[in-house]
Design a protein around this motif. Structure first.
Motif, short mmCIF file in Angstrom:
data_model
loop_
_atom_site.label_atom_id
_atom_site.label_comp_id
_atom_site.label_asym_id
_atom_site.label_seq_id
_atom_site.Cartn_x
_atom_site.Cartn_y
_atom_site.Cartn_z
N LYS A 246 -2.05 15.46 -12.78
CA LYS A 246 -2.77 14.47 -13.47
C LYS A 246 -3.11 13.39 -12.66
N ASP A 247 -4.14 12.62 -12.81
CA ASP A 247 -4.39 11.19 -12.15
C ASP A 247 -3.60 10.09 -12.88
N LYS A 248 -3.76 9.11 -12.34
CA LYS A 248 -3.20 7.97 -12.98
C LYS A 248 -3.75 7.69 -14.41
N ARG B 205 -5.50 10.66 -18.95
CA ARG B 205 -5.28 11.22 -17.75
C ARG B 205 -5.84 12.40 -17.65
N GLN B 206 -6.62 12.31 -16.17
CA GLN B 206 -7.40 13.51 -16.00
C GLN B 206 -6.59 14.52 -15.01
N ASN C 112 -6.06 17.62 -12.69
CA ASN C 112 -6.65 17.78 -11.38
C ASN C 112 -5.73 18.86 -10.67
#
Length: 104
Positions: free
Chosen positions: A69-71, A91-92, A94
Motif C-alpha cells: 500500500k502507498d502512504k 491508502r491506495q 499497489n
C-alpha cells in the motif's frame, strides 16, 4: 531499448530490469505477468515504433515482487456553520513489479 506500456489506466516508460510500482494487479508474488498494451517501442538500433493505438505483436513481461500500500493520505470534509467535519484516511493498494523482457 525501452517501451511505453499501459498498465491499469496509466502509461509507464520501462526498460528491462526496471522496478516500478503500479496499481494492484491480480496474481501472486513471484508470478510472471504479460502486458500487451504497448503504445510505443524504441529498439536498440535506433528504430522507434508507435502503435495505432497499440503496437501489434509487442509485449512486456514482468515479475510480481510484492503487493503493498502507498502512504496514507488524509481528506477533510467541512461544512461551515453546521459544525460538521470529517477526517478520512486512504491508502491506495499497489504492486511492485520488475520488468523482465520487452518483445517486438
Amino acid at each position: 531499448m525501452f517501451a511505453v506500456v499501459q498498465i491499469g489506466g496509466k502509461q509507464y516508460k520501462v526498460q528491462e530490469g526496471d522496478i516500478i510500482f503500479v496499481e494492484r494487479l491480480a496474481g501472486e508474488e513471484n508470478e510472471t505477468v504479460e502486458f500487451t498494451d504497448v503504445i510505443a517501442v524504441s529498439k536498440s538500433d535506433g528504430d522507434f515504433i508507435t502503435g495505432n493505438p497499440t503496437v501489434s505483436g509487442a509485449s512486456v513481461s514482468a515479475n510480481i515482487i510484492k503487493h503493498g500500500k502507498d502512504k496514507k493520505i488524509y481528506v477533510m470534509t467541512y461544512k461551515s456553520k453546521k459544525n460538521e467535519k470529517r477526517k478520512i484516511g486512504h491508502r491506495q493498494p499497489n504492486t511492485k513489479i520488475q520488468i523482465k523482457t520487452i518483445t517486438v
